[in-house]
Write a protein that holds these residues in place. Structure first.
Motif, mmCIF file in Angstrom:
data_model
loop_
_atom_site.group_PDB
_atom_site.id
_atom_site.type_symbol
_atom_site.label_atom_id
_atom_site.label_comp_id
_atom_site.label_asym_id
_atom_site.label_seq_id
_atom_site.Cartn_x
_atom_site.Cartn_y
_atom_site.Cartn_z
ATOM 1 N N VAL A 22 0.712 20.050 7.157
ATOM 2 C CA VAL A 22 0.281 19.472 8.434
ATOM 3 C C VAL A 22 1.071 18.205 8.783
ATOM 4 N N GLU A 71 2.658 13.823 14.505
ATOM 5 C CA GLU A 71 2.270 15.126 13.967
ATOM 6 C C GLU A 71 0.796 15.422 14.190
ATOM 7 N N SER A 72 0.005 14.381 14.476
ATOM 8 C CA SER A 72 -1.412 14.609 14.789
ATOM 9 C C SER A 72 -1.604 15.156 16.188
ATOM 10 N N ASN A 74 -1.093 17.727 18.935
ATOM 11 C CA ASN A 74 -0.783 19.156 18.950
ATOM 12 C C ASN A 74 0.001 19.529 20.206
ATOM 13 N N LYS A 77 3.152 23.757 19.622
ATOM 14 C CA LYS A 77 2.760 24.380 18.357
ATOM 15 C C LYS A 77 3.477 25.710 18.127
ATOM 16 N N LYS A 80 8.071 25.222 16.476
ATOM 17 C CA LYS A 80 8.096 24.142 15.492
ATOM 18 C C LYS A 80 9.445 23.433 15.448
ATOM 19 N N ARG A 83 9.603 21.074 18.291
ATOM 20 C CA ARG A 83 8.591 20.040 18.061
ATOM 21 C C ARG A 83 9.113 18.972 17.087
ATOM 22 N N SER A 199 -6.027 15.946 6.494
ATOM 23 C CA SER A 199 -5.707 17.243 7.101
ATOM 24 C C SER A 199 -6.749 18.293 6.738
ATOM 25 N N ASN A 202 -9.814 17.676 8.886
ATOM 26 C CA ASN A 202 -9.655 18.168 10.254
ATOM 27 C C ASN A 202 -9.908 19.664 10.339
ATOM 28 N N HIS A 203 -9.389 20.401 9.369
ATOM 29 C CA HIS A 203 -9.599 21.858 9.372
ATOM 30 C C HIS A 203 -11.065 22.204 9.161
#
Length: 552
Positions: A22, A71-72, A74, A77, A80, A83, A199, A202-203
Motif C-alpha cells: 500500500v 499514496e494515501s 486514491n 488506481k 499504477k 500514478r 494499511s 484501513n482495509h
C-alpha cells in the motif's frame, strides 16, 4: 518455543507485506533513511560532510510523510505506472523546495527552522487525516498502533542497553557504533511495522466500518478511567487557581497559559479517544469546562499581545488557542469532525510560517511599531531593553540601519541613568573556524579576580596582559586592559553601537581571535568589570615559552 517464535513472525509478516503493497514509496524511503544513517554512524569521520548529511536526513524524513500522504490519496488506481510517476514528480519538486528551507544552523530559531518544522508537522497531520474514517474507532486504533510500535521500541532499547552494559562489564567488549546502528535499524523496522498496521487498519475498517461502534475491553476502559480522574483533578487545580486570582486572594506569579494549552491538548485528545469506548468518563460537560479554560487563555494572550506586542512565542500561543477553540467547538456541536481538525492543524502550521503573516515577520513589525511609539524615558527602560535585544537577535545590520539613531538614544539614556554601562555586541550567526583548532564558547573574564579557567584552557589577566594557555603552550596579549578601555571609548563615541567587536592576534603558528560578546564598564571611573567573549585558538607550537604580542 521455536514454534511460538515462528508463529509470531508469521503473524506480523502480514503488516510488512501490507506496508510494501500500500505504501511502497514511503516504506522504501524509510528503509533508505535508516540504512543511510546506519552507514554514516559506522563510518563517521569527524565533522566532514556532517551538515550535508544532516540536511539529507531531514529531507528524507519529510519525503517519507509526503510519500505516505500521496499514496494515501486514491487516484489513478487503474494505472499504477502513471500514478507512481506523478507521485515521484511531486516528491522531487517538493524535495527541491524543502531542501532550500532546511535549517543550516540549528543554534538559532530562524524562519527557515520554523518553516521546516511546520511543513513536517503539517505532513504528519495530513497523513493522520487521510487515514481516518468518520468513526472514532479509527482514531483510537491509529493512536493505539503508534503507541504500540513506539512502546515496544522503547522496551527493546531498555533491554538492549542492559545487555550491552552487561557484556561490556563481563567481557570488556565495547559496542560504540554498533549500539547506535542497532537502535537505528530497529527504529526503522518498527516504523515500517506501524505503516503496515495503518494499511491493515484501513482495509479492516473499509469492510467492517458499519459494525464497529465501541471498544469493550475492560482493561482499556480502566486505563481511561485513570486518565479521566487525572483530567478532572488537574482541571480542578486550574479552576482553583483562577478563582483565587479573581477574588484577589492570590497574586499572579507566572503566566498559566502554557499549563492550559498543554492540558487542553491532552484532554481534548483523550475525549476523542474516549468516544470510541462509548463511556461517559469525559462528557460534554468536561469539554465545556475546557472551553471556559481556553477562553481564559485566549483572553490572557490577547491582553499580553495588546500590551507588549507580538513575539514568536506569543504568536504560536495565540495560534494554539485558536486551534483549541475551534476543536472544542466542533467537539461540542459537530459530528464526524476529526478530519476537519487535522486539516485545520495543517493549515495553521503553514499559515504561521509562510507568507507575509508568518510568526517572525509579524513579531518584528509589531516590536518595531512598539519601539516607535515609546518615549525615551526611564520608566520605559526595561521595555526598550527587551525590544532592543529582540531586534538585534532577529535583524541584520542593514535592516537595523533605519533604527540606529533611536537605539543609540536608548544607549545614551542607559548610560545616563546607570553608572555601569553594559555594551552588547551582536555576534555573527556563523563563526568561521577555518585555520583554528579550538573553539571556546561563553567565556566571562572577571577583572577583579583576574583569572578565569574552563576545561583545559586557562585565561589569566595579570600585569595588564591576557595569557591564554593550553597544555603548557601559551599566547600572551600585552596591554590588553588598556586596549579594551580604549575600545570602550571608541564604542561610546561611535554612531553604531551594535557592530561586533573582534580582537585578532597572530604570532608565528599561534593564532587567537576573540569575539567580544559584552562588556560591563563604568564610564565615569573608566573601569572594566567583566568581559564576555567567545574564543578561537590555534596553539600548536612546540615551544613552551609564552608568545607575546600587542592587541591588534
Amino acid at each position: 518455543m521455536l514454534k511460538r517464535i515462528y508463529d509470531f513472525i508469521k503473524s506480523v509478516d502480514i503488516y510488512y507485506k501490507n506496508a510494501f503493497r500500500v505504501y511502497f514509496l514511503g516504506t522504501i524511503l524509510s528503509i533508505i533513511g535508516g540504512l543511510f544513517l546506519s552507514i554514516y554512524i559506522l563510518f563517521y569521520d569527524g565533522y566532514k560532510w556532517e551538515l550535508e548529511i544532516f540536511r539529507f536526513l531531514l529531507l528524507n524524513l519529510f519525503l517519507i510523510f509526503m510519500a505516505l500522504n500521496l499514496e494515501s490519496i486514491n487516484f489513478l488506481k487503474d494505472n499504477k505506472l502513471l500514478r507512481y510517476l506523478l507521485i515521484c514528480i511531486i516528491l522531487i519538486a517538493s524535495g527541491i523546495f524543502v531542501y532550500d528551507i532546511i535549517p543550516i544552523d540549528n543554534s538559532s530559531m530562524d524562519i527557515k527552522t520554523l518553516q521546516y518544522i511546520a511543513i513536517l508537522l503539517a505532513s504528519i497531520a495530513l497523513f493522520v487525516s487521510f487515514n481516518l474514517r468518520f468513526n472514532f474507532y479509527s482514531f483510537f486504533d491509529f493512536v493505539g498502533s503508534a503507541f504500540f510500535a513506539f512502546g515496544i521500541f522503547i522496551l527493546f532499547l531498555i533491554l538492549f542497553v542492559i545487555s550491552c552494559i552487561s557484556i561490556d562489564f563481563l567481557f570488556r567488549v565495547s559496542f560504540d557504533e554498533i549500539y547506535y546502528v542497532c537502535c537505528v535499524c530497529v527504529a526503522t523496522i518498527f516504523f515500517v511495522f506501524f505503516i503496515g498496521k495503518v494499511s491493515s487498519l484501513n482495509h479492516y475498517l473499509a469492510t467492517n466500518i458499519e459494525s464497529i461502534s465501541k471498544i469493550t475491553d475492560k482493561r482499556i476502559n480502566n486505563l481511561f478511567l485513570i486518565f479521566s480522574i487525572f483530567s478532572y483533578f488537574y482541571a480542578s487545580i486550574l479552576i482553583l487557581y483562577f478563582a483565587l486570582l479573581f477574588f484577589g486572594i492570590l497574586s499572579p506569579q507566572y503566566s498559566a497559559i502554557h499549563l492550559i494549552i498543554w492540558f487542553s491538548f491532552f484532554s481534548i485528545t483523550l475525549f476523542w479517544l474516549n468516544q470510541s469506548l462509548g463511556s461517559k468518563y469525559l462528557g460534554k460537560l468536561f469539554v465545556t469546562l475546557l472551553f471556559l479554560l481556553n477562553i481564559i487563555a485566549l483572553y490572557s494572550i490577547i491582553i499580553r499581545i495588546y500590551e507588549y506586542g507580538f513575539t514568536p512565542s506569543r504568536y504560536f500561543v495565540l495560534i494554539s488557542c485558536i486551534f483549541l477553540f475551534v476543536s472544542i467547538i466542533l467537539s461540542l456541536f459537530g459530528r464526524n469532525y476529526l478530519k476537519i481538525v487535522f486539516y485545520l492543524f495543517a493549515i495553521l502550521c503553514i499559515f504561521s510560517t509562510f507568507g507575509s503573516l508568518n510568526a517572525i515577520k509579524v513579531s518584528i513589525d509589531s516590536q518595531l511599531r512598539a519601539l516607535k511609539s515609546l518615549e525615551m524615558t526611564k520608566e520605559n527602560h526595561d521595555r526598550i531593553s527587551s525590544i532592543y535585544s529582540f531586534l538585534i537577535y532577529y535583524l541584520d545590520e542593514d535592516e537595523l540601519a533605519d533604527y540606529k539613531t533611536f537605539l543609540n538614544s536608548y544607549d545614551d539614556l542607559h548610560n545616563k541613568d546607570n553608572k555601569t554601562y553594559r555594551y552588547y555586541s551582536r555576534m555573527p550567526q556563523v563563526i568561521s573556524v577555518y585555520g583554528f583548532d579550538l573553539f571556546v564558547e561563553g567565556v566571562e573574564l572577571d577583572t577583579k579576580t583576574s583569572v578565569l579557567k574552563g576545561g583545559n584552557i586557562s585565561f589569566d589577566l595579570k600585569n595588564d596582559s591576557l595569557i591564554i594557555s593550553r597544555n603548557e603552550i601559551f599566547i600572551k596579549i600585552d596591554n590588553f586592559y588598556d586596549f579594551m578601555k580604549k575600545e570602550m571609548d571608541k564604542i561610546l563615541n561611535e554612531p553604531c553601537k551594535i557592530c561586533p567587536l573582534v580582537v585578532e592576534v597572530k604570532n608565528g603558528n599561534k593564532k587567537l581571535k576573540l569575539y567580544i560578546d559584552y562588556i560591563i564598564y563604568d564610564d565615569e571611573k573608566k573601569i572594566i568589570y567583566k568581559i564576555g567573549f567567545n574564543a578561537l585558538l590555534k596553539l600548536d607550537s612546540k615551544a613552551n615559552n609564552p608568545s607575546t604580542t600587542k592587541a591588534l
